[in-house]
Design an enzyme around this catalytic site. Structure first.
Site, PDB file in Angstrom:
ATOM      1  N   CYS A  99       0.817  -1.218   0.000  1.00 52.08           N
ATOM      2  CA  CYS A  99       0.000   0.000   0.000  1.00 52.08           C
ATOM      3  C   CYS A  99       0.851   1.268   0.000  1.00 52.08           C
ATOM      4  O   CYS A  99       1.501   1.566  -0.996  1.00 52.08           O
ATOM      5  CB  CYS A  99      -0.977  -0.046   1.179  1.00 52.08           C
ATOM      6  N   HIS A 195      -3.530  -6.407   1.639  1.00 49.90           N
ATOM      7  CA  HIS A 195      -3.525  -6.619   3.088  1.00 49.90           C
ATOM      8  C   HIS A 195      -4.088  -8.013   3.353  1.00 49.90           C
ATOM      9  O   HIS A 195      -4.356  -8.763   2.427  1.00 49.90           O
ATOM     10  CB  HIS A 195      -4.394  -5.569   3.788  1.00 49.90           C
TER      11      HIS A 195
END
Lengths: 246, 425
Positions: A99, A195
């Site tokens: 990210c 994630h």
């Protein structure tokens, strides 16, 4: 009978306390545990603000942060520090960036308002704030087989020509929701939006990072197979949930 | 309509917000007010979005537009707080805490903080904002308001944390950016904080909790002092340090409204948990304690409560994790919970729910021995049945469900006559 001293690995956790949202520390746990289960000693070092990159790190992890931290981190990861990180990767160290960390491995991140945040240019990639947020389970086809994770990002990442993506999106939006790619690879460094945490339920990818870390330190890697029953079940469940929910 | 109805409340309205403890704190406040006695308009069953609040008022209002009570206590969802404040114009806003929750729903904590700040700075001096002074983020967003600010917090010597849990976002000084330090840390990032760089520190507390006694999964007691005055000893019929914070918050609200300490003490002593939060159930000869786990801080605090006496889990424990909207669709949060402490202790761990396998895998990486981890069927009630089968009759066990898993378990237990259905409570 040989009496070898145990092998060891150094894991460098970039901005560990500042960039650790969405359970990303699970990735560091996965690397450390899977190494330890093979009797490899693991030392985890946090590399924070104003601290230089040690040259003996074998595996780096760089997670995501909130907007405020992302700005501070991008200012810190410049100049000599950025050069040290690039050199480590050129020398064969392994890396996973998720990210926010992934975005800062590219050339830059352009927010809606304010100055672009400069990245270290390890990946020929550029990210910008997008109009919507991509949220949901993700399935990716990669050279490590199917990877499962959860995406939650409004930034869009575009890879330069010839950049190898981590994989092709089977379920979810990926880098930008348009070109079907997810993440990027350069040498032994991987960046992505996944994630979940990613590594605990994608043990093939974790083991590859551990192997690359061992090669970086010892020039060779021998990683015996271990029981992956629970990992496999978590992986399969995540895949089923992805197909059911998106 | 909501604005009209709330304007007619004799004693005005109280809005309760915060990541954890909203439902419990709201009920504590309502119970105190009912002893005054006031008739309390209250959104009871966790319907804390604007729609649910309107429904609660409509249900109580008369045809002529009277609100059907003297005072309202409204539980506000994080995202609904701004609109509720604008429409209800409360006399008191209670800000209890701000933890990482279901990030797929709410976005980042900073974003919530900024939105709340936007609402608070428009309030006038007629509103009191009661803030958990132990939460540096809440203190920062409630600094220099036109509204009156009152802070509560703990001054506790026994129940402290040695290090910041992983679930806590690194607390940073909002003025100079340095990392905050703590004279004492209690829950997540809540504590007696200060900035070693610029000297900013926890504000003066009006309501201070101390001398906390925790009685397992049953109850607690604490002393609360008001300003310079002497302290009041209170017993509370719910367990865990997190409920000491909830009681302290509820007492602060009651005192700001002028309710005498005796009534607060009476209400707290008689207080029992909201359904599913923490609940003891006799089922097929097993003594089951259910405790809701809905985010990393909540889970950490439940584990802390269950392991307080022996340092590990003493009883077999089933963890049921779903990934529906109300649970948070992203199970990443499990990696922020400090399950590592379960590596000690003997209690076997059973996993179920739509993401039961993720939970089992999490326990493995926390260092729990594989022969203590048992994967049950993902589906409920099959998971529950298998668990009950595994616990010998006459024994006690824990069940830790995520939100929708709790609803499913409770429904099964109600259908089978072990608990009352929640609408009967």
């Amino acid at each position: 009978m040989t009496t070898e001293s145990p092998r060891c690995l150094v894991v460098g956790w970039l901005y560990g306390t500042k960039m650790n949202i969405y359970g990303d520390r699970g990735n560091v746990l996965a690397i450390a545990q899977r190494a330890r289960w093979r009797d490899i000693d693991v030392e985890i070092r946090e590399i924070g603000f104003g601290e230089s990159i040690p040259d003996d790190v074998d595996i780096f992890f760089w997670g995501g942060g909130q907007d405020q931290e992302q700005v501070a981190v991008s200012h810190d990861m410049q100049g000599e520090k950025a050069e040290q990180l690039r050199t480590s990767i050129e020398n064969g160290a392994a890396m996973l960036a998720v990210c926010g960390g992934y975005q800062l491995l590219g050339h830059e991140y352009r927010p809606h308002n304010g100055e672009p945040l400069r990245g270290i240019g390890l990946f020929d990639a550029t990210s910008m704030a997008g109009p919507e947020r991509f949220i949901g389970n993700v399935v990716v086809n990669s050279r490590w087989g199917i990877l499962v994770g959860f995406e939650n990002h409004s930034g869009l990442t575009w890879l330069g020509e010839g950049v190898e993506p981590l994989g092709k999106i089977q379920v979810g939006c990926g880098n930008n929701g348009q070109d079907g790619t997810e993440g990027a690879i350069y040498r032994n460094a991987i960046g992505c939006y996944l994630h979940g945490a990613l590594l605990p339920k994608n043990p093939a990818l974790t083991d590859w990072l551990v192997e690359m870390g061992l090669r970086h330190r010892y020039g060779s890697a021998d990683l015996p197979a271990i029981d992956d029953d629970l990992e496999r079940r978590a992986h399969e469940t995540a895949m089923q949930r992805a197909f059911t929910t998106r | 309509m909501l604005t009209k109805l709330t304007a007619r409340l004799e004693q005005g309205a109280v809005i309760v917000a915060g990541t954890n403890g909203k439902t419990t704190t709201t009920r504590m406040i309502a119970d105190v007010f009912e002893l005054v006695p006031w008739r309390v308009v209250h959104n009871r069953s966790g319907s804390n979005l604007v729609r649910g609040v309107i429904a609660a008022f409509v249900q109580r209002a008369s045809l002529t537009g009277c609100p059907g009570g003297e005072i309202a206590v409204i539980e506000a969802d994080e995202a609904a707080l701004p609109e509720l404040v604008r429409r209800v114009r409360p006399r008191i806003i209670l800000l209890n805490n701000l933890f990482r929750d279901q990030l797929d729903r709410y976005g980042e904590l900073d974003t919530i903080g900024k939105t709340w700040r936007g609402v608070l700075k428009d309030l006038d001096a007629g509103t009191t904002v009661i803030v958990n002074g132990d939460d540096p983020a809440l203190v920062a967003i409630s600094d220099s308001l036109a509204a009156k600010r009152v802070c509560f917090g703990l001054d506790e010597t026994t129940h402290r944390l040695d290090v910041l849990p992983h679930a806590a976002d690194a607390a940073v000084c909002r003025v100079c950016g340095a990392d905050l330090a703590y004279h004492a840390l209690y829950v997540s990032h809540l504590g007696d904080w200060y900035c070693p760089n610029c000297g900013r520190k926890r504000p003066e507390l009006t309501y201070t909790g101390s001398n906390i006694q925790l009685y397992g999964v049953e109850s607690l007691a604490l002393d609360i002092s008001e300003g310079e005055g002497h302290s009041h000893h209170l017993t509370v019929g719910v367990p865990g340090l997190y409920n000491a914070y909830n009681a302290l918050a509820a007492a602060s609200v009651a005192r700001e409204v002028g309710v005498p300490w005796e009534l607060i003490g009476q209400a707290f002593d008689a207080f029992r948990s909201a359904f599913g939060r923490i609940e003891r159930v006799q089922y097929k000869g097993r003594d089951l304690t259910l405790a809701l786990v809905k985010n990393p801080t909540g889970f950490n605090e439940v584990l802390r409560m269950l392991t307080a006496e022996t340092g590990g889990l003493a009883l077999p424990t089933m963890i049921a994790i779903n990934d529906l909207d109300a649970d948070g669709r992203d199970v990443s949060w499990l990696w922020d919970v400090d399950f590592e402490l379960l590596a000690r202790g003997k209690g076997d761990l059973y996993t179920t729910g739509l993401r039961g396998p993720d939970m089992a895998n999490r326990l493995k990486y926390a260092g729990v021995a594989l022969d203590r981890i048992h994967s049950l069927p993902n589906e409920l009630p099959a998971g529950l049945d298998a668990f009950v089968e595994a616990v010998p009759e006459g024994y006690a066990a824990y069940i830790l469900p995520s939100y929708t898993a709790m609803l499913a378990l409770r429904k099964t237990l109600a259908d089978r006559g072990a608990v009352d259905a929640f609408w009967e409570q």
